[in-house]
Design a protein around this motif. Sequence first.
Motif, PDB file in Angstrom:
ATOM      1  N   ILE A   7       0.851  -1.302   0.047  1.00 56.12           N
ATOM      2  CA  ILE A   7       0.067   0.000  -0.035  1.00 56.12           C
ATOM      3  C   ILE A   7       0.919   1.230  -0.071  1.00 56.12           C
ATOM      4  N   VAL A   8       0.827   2.016  -0.885  1.00 60.79           N
ATOM      5  CA  VAL A   8       1.597   3.266  -1.060  1.00 60.79           C
ATOM      6  C   VAL A   8       0.766   4.410  -0.513  1.00 60.79           C
ATOM      7  N   GLY A   9       1.136   5.158   0.428  1.00 57.15           N
ATOM      8  CA  GLY A   9       0.154   6.103   1.161  1.00 57.15           C
ATOM      9  C   GLY A   9      -0.560   5.384   2.145  1.00 57.15           C
ATOM     10  N   ALA A  10       0.273   4.306   2.799  1.00 54.19           N
ATOM     11  CA  ALA A  10      -0.439   3.608   4.068  1.00 54.19           C
ATOM     12  C   ALA A  10      -0.834   4.372   5.296  1.00 54.19           C
ATOM     13  N   THR A  11      -0.166   5.724   5.377  1.00 62.23           N
ATOM     14  CA  THR A  11      -0.420   6.456   6.495  1.00 62.23           C
ATOM     15  C   THR A  11      -1.908   7.391   6.295  1.00 62.23           C
ATOM     16  N   GLY A  12      -2.190   7.449   5.087  1.00 60.18           N
ATOM     17  CA  GLY A  12      -3.028   8.387   4.711  1.00 60.18           C
ATOM     18  C   GLY A  12      -4.573   7.828   4.982  1.00 60.18           C
ATOM     19  N   ALA A  13      -5.626   8.662   4.601  1.00 60.11           N
ATOM     20  CA  ALA A  13      -6.904   8.341   4.889  1.00 60.11           C
ATOM     21  C   ALA A  13      -7.442   6.905   4.246  1.00 60.11           C
ATOM     22  N   VAL A  14      -7.037   7.152   2.737  1.00 58.99           N
ATOM     23  CA  VAL A  14      -7.724   5.645   2.047  1.00 58.99           C
ATOM     24  C   VAL A  14      -6.504   4.835   2.555  1.00 58.99           C
ATOM     25  N   LEU A  35       3.769   1.285   2.823  1.00 58.88           N
ATOM     26  CA  LEU A  35       4.673   2.476   2.265  1.00 58.88           C
ATOM     27  C   LEU A  35       4.156   3.922   2.485  1.00 58.88           C
ATOM     28  N   ALA A  36       5.058   4.666   2.714  1.00 62.58           N
ATOM     29  CA  ALA A  36       4.594   6.153   2.628  1.00 62.58           C
ATOM     30  C   ALA A  36       5.949   7.045   2.150  1.00 62.58           C
ATOM     31  N   SER A  37       5.762   8.182   2.660  1.00 64.36           N
ATOM     32  CA  SER A  37       6.930   9.281   2.425  1.00 64.36           C
ATOM     33  C   SER A  37       8.047   8.891   3.208  1.00 64.36           C
ATOM     34  N   SER A  38       9.215   9.543   2.915  1.00 63.82           N
ATOM     35  CA  SER A  38      10.384   9.275   3.857  1.00 63.82           C
ATOM     36  C   SER A  38       9.861  10.036   5.495  1.00 63.82           C
ATOM     37  N   ARG A  39       9.013  10.720   5.245  1.00 66.12           N
ATOM     38  CA  ARG A  39       8.729  11.197   6.582  1.00 66.12           C
ATOM     39  C   ARG A  39       8.165  10.559   7.474  1.00 66.12           C
ATOM     40  N   SER A  40       7.521   9.153   7.100  1.00 63.59           N
ATOM     41  CA  SER A  40       6.772   8.156   7.999  1.00 63.59           C
ATOM     42  C   SER A  40       7.852   6.784   8.061  1.00 63.59           C
ATOM     43  N   ALA A  41       9.109   6.875   7.299  1.00 60.46           N
ATOM     44  CA  ALA A  41       9.621   5.618   7.532  1.00 60.46           C
ATOM     45  C   ALA A  41      10.175   5.278   8.886  1.00 60.46           C
ATOM     46  N   GLU A  56       9.860   3.373   3.190  1.00 59.83           N
ATOM     47  CA  GLU A  56       9.552   4.714   2.435  1.00 59.83           C
ATOM     48  C   GLU A  56       9.390   4.149   0.974  1.00 59.83           C
ATOM     49  N   ALA A  57       8.469   4.646   0.365  1.00 63.20           N
ATOM     50  CA  ALA A  57       8.071   4.135  -1.100  1.00 63.20           C
ATOM     51  C   ALA A  57       9.221   4.519  -2.017  1.00 63.20           C
ATOM     52  N   LYS A  58      10.026   3.461  -2.210  1.00 62.05           N
ATOM     53  CA  LYS A  58      11.135   3.550  -3.323  1.00 62.05           C
ATOM     54  C   LYS A  58      11.067   2.690  -4.393  1.00 62.05           C
ATOM     55  N   PHE A  70      -2.010   2.220  -4.906  1.00 57.50           N
ATOM     56  CA  PHE A  70      -1.441   3.727  -4.752  1.00 57.50           C
ATOM     57  C   PHE A  70      -2.418   4.675  -4.257  1.00 57.50           C
ATOM     58  N   SER A  71      -2.242   5.117  -3.173  1.00 53.96           N
ATOM     59  CA  SER A  71      -3.228   6.362  -2.514  1.00 53.96           C
ATOM     60  C   SER A  71      -2.393   7.394  -1.992  1.00 53.96           C
ATOM     61  N   ALA A  72      -1.251   7.949  -2.765  1.00 55.63           N
ATOM     62  CA  ALA A  72      -0.454   8.983  -2.258  1.00 55.63           C
ATOM     63  C   ALA A  72      -0.486  10.225  -3.078  1.00 55.63           C
ATOM     64  N   SER A  75       1.576  13.096  -8.101  1.00 58.82           N
ATOM     65  CA  SER A  75       3.167  12.965  -8.182  1.00 58.82           C
ATOM     66  C   SER A  75       3.731  11.813  -7.889  1.00 58.82           C
ATOM     67  N   THR A  76       3.223  11.380  -6.816  1.00 58.43           N
ATOM     68  CA  THR A  76       3.853  10.042  -6.225  1.00 58.43           C
ATOM     69  C   THR A  76       3.534   8.786  -7.206  1.00 58.43           C
ATOM     70  N   SER A  77       2.051   8.956  -7.584  1.00 60.43           N
ATOM     71  CA  SER A  77       1.675   7.802  -8.755  1.00 60.43           C
ATOM     72  C   SER A  77       2.628   8.073  -9.931  1.00 60.43           C
ATOM     73  N   SER A 160     -10.342  14.946   0.797  1.00 57.10           N
ATOM     74  CA  SER A 160      -9.275  15.661   0.753  1.00 57.10           C
ATOM     75  C   SER A 160      -8.219  15.125   1.632  1.00 57.10           C
ATOM     76  N   GLY A 161      -8.504  13.796   2.231  1.00 58.42           N
ATOM     77  CA  GLY A 161      -7.429  13.265   3.128  1.00 58.42           C
ATOM     78  C   GLY A 161      -7.607  13.634   4.614  1.00 58.42           C
ATOM     79  N   ALA A 162      -6.663  12.910   5.306  1.00 60.93           N
ATOM     80  CA  ALA A 162      -6.832  13.193   6.935  1.00 60.93           C
ATOM     81  C   ALA A 162      -6.621  14.564   7.363  1.00 60.93           C
TER      82      ALA A 162
HETATM   83  P1  A2P Z   1       3.375  10.600   4.866  1.00 55.48           P
HETATM   84  O1  A2P Z   1       2.013  10.353   5.993  1.00 55.48           O
HETATM   85  O2  A2P Z   1       4.464   9.988   4.997  1.00 55.48           O
HETATM   86  O3  A2P Z   1       3.013  11.953   4.152  1.00 55.48           O
HETATM   87  P2  A2P Z   1      -3.920  11.962   2.678  1.00 55.48           P
HETATM   88  O4  A2P Z   1      -4.522  11.402   1.406  1.00 55.48           O
HETATM   89  O5  A2P Z   1      -4.733  11.071   4.065  1.00 55.48           O
HETATM   90  O6  A2P Z   1      -3.523  13.118   2.694  1.00 55.48           O
HETATM   91  O7  A2P Z   1      -2.509  10.965   2.674  1.00 55.48           O
HETATM   92  C1  A2P Z   1      -1.748  10.933   1.781  1.00 55.48           C
HETATM   93  C2  A2P Z   1      -0.523   9.564   1.789  1.00 55.48           C
HETATM   94  O8  A2P Z   1       0.185   9.648   0.814  1.00 55.48           O
HETATM   95  C3  A2P Z   1      -0.029   9.415   3.010  1.00 55.48           C
HETATM   96  O9  A2P Z   1       0.415   8.214   3.151  1.00 55.48           O
HETATM   97  C4  A2P Z   1       1.509  10.191   2.939  1.00 55.48           C
HETATM   98  O10 A2P Z   1       2.429   9.739   3.559  1.00 55.48           O
HETATM   99  C5  A2P Z   1       1.720   9.574   1.371  1.00 55.48           C
HETATM  100  N1  A2P Z   1       2.605  10.493   0.552  1.00 55.48           N
HETATM  101  C6  A2P Z   1       2.843  11.610   0.626  1.00 55.48           C
HETATM  102  N2  A2P Z   1       3.834  12.096  -0.415  1.00 55.48           N
HETATM  103  C7  A2P Z   1       4.438  10.995  -0.758  1.00 55.48           C
HETATM  104  C8  A2P Z   1       5.588  10.487  -1.389  1.00 55.48           C
HETATM  105  N3  A2P Z   1       6.350  11.358  -1.843  1.00 55.48           N
HETATM  106  N4  A2P Z   1       5.928   9.036  -1.513  1.00 55.48           N
HETATM  107  C9  A2P Z   1       4.987   8.229  -0.786  1.00 55.48           C
HETATM  108  N5  A2P Z   1       3.772   8.549  -0.099  1.00 55.48           N
HETATM  109  C10 A2P Z   1       3.560   9.794  -0.117  1.00 55.48           C
END
Ligand code: A2P
Length: 342
Positions: A7-14, A35-41, A56-58, A70-72, A75-77, A160-162
């Motif tokens: 799951i790319v964007g696993a920390t987000g609402a979707v 997987l999510a951004s480096s901020r959440s690794a 981190e989604a690499k 993917f739900s991130a 630009s990530t997609s 619009s997200g979390a």
């Molecule tokens: P992160 O929590 O690390 O920022 P929402 O739709 O609720 O705003 O969530 C967006 C999701 O997309 C979050 O899981 C967020 O992770 C993820 N995301 C945002 N930017 C990136 C990125 N560059 N690479 C991977 N995931 C990303």
Amino acid sequence: MSYRVGIVGATGAVGQELIELLHRRNFPMSELVLLASSRSAGKTITWQDKTWTVQEAKPEAFDSLDIAIFSAGGSTSTELCPEAAKRDCIAIDNSSAFRMDPKVPLVVPEINPDAARSHQGIIANPNCSTAVALMGLYPLHREFGLKRFFAATYQAVSGSGAAAMQELEDQLRAWGKGEAITYSEYPHQIAFNLIPHVDVFYEDGYTKEEHKMLNESRKILTMPGLKASTTCVRVPVLRAHSIAINAEFEKPVDLQRARQVVGSFEGAELVDTPAENKYPMPLDFSGKEKCGVGRMRIDTAFDNGLSLWVVGDQLWKGAALNAVQIAELLVADKLISPKATV
Ligand code: A2P
């Protein structure tokens, strides 16, 4: 057979809903990678008795995965879906990045499952309002032949997200305490308000969201000539989008038959007893797999017209659920096989 799923964007609402739905629907998984951004690794996510460490989604993350949802954001997609596809990991994408790409199928499993067969590594999930609206419109189209429609959406902030959900809650709390209300997610306060502005404006005066509803409906229904005009509105509801639709059909519409075809459609639940105050509402359709359809009546403006009200959990049917259903379709139709373990 079971699959390694990311799951790319696993920390987000979707993303959170994807974790829930993959388990709840018993998707055959040998592994789930969050997987999510480096901020959440390094952060951990717990669901029931399971805990995962977010990575981190690499691009290399897809080497060992069979499917990635993917739900991130777009630009990530745009960057990572092709990387997944290149690594033989099928990307199911919730963003709008690939939806109108002629090489990418745009799939709603109850409507055009066959489109998934032609995938070349990426499958797009439709816009949330489009998916919900079509759960009411599609069964009617099959019966009466859709000609054109007008729609107004009432879209929940979770679309619009979390962070936007948090903003609505914070504004309501601030109001309750008599404090100043601040905003950053939308161009205006959303609490006690309606914002007729979803996504960016185009030169023709419509928004990108309104364009998506027209263009994606055309693609999903294979009706390039379909006419539609929509107004998309953000409302202070946490979850589940509602859509008021006025549709015109090729054939005369019989109301009883219309109710029958909607009631027997697998993606819809008919809730249409106005005399008992029964109609679909966002609170009742949050966390529901089916979309509610009600307020069905012969339209007074169109000749062969019908008015209806559709409500659906856009985090589910408009995003996570539809994506999981696509993954299930790939498995059921043997369009995917697990990679050999490296
Ligand atoms: P992160 O929590 O690390 O920022 P929402 O739709 O609720 O705003 O969530 C967006 C999701 O997309 C979050 O899981 C967020 O992770 C993820 N995301 C945002 N930017 C990136 C990125 N560059 N690479 C991977 N995931 C990303």
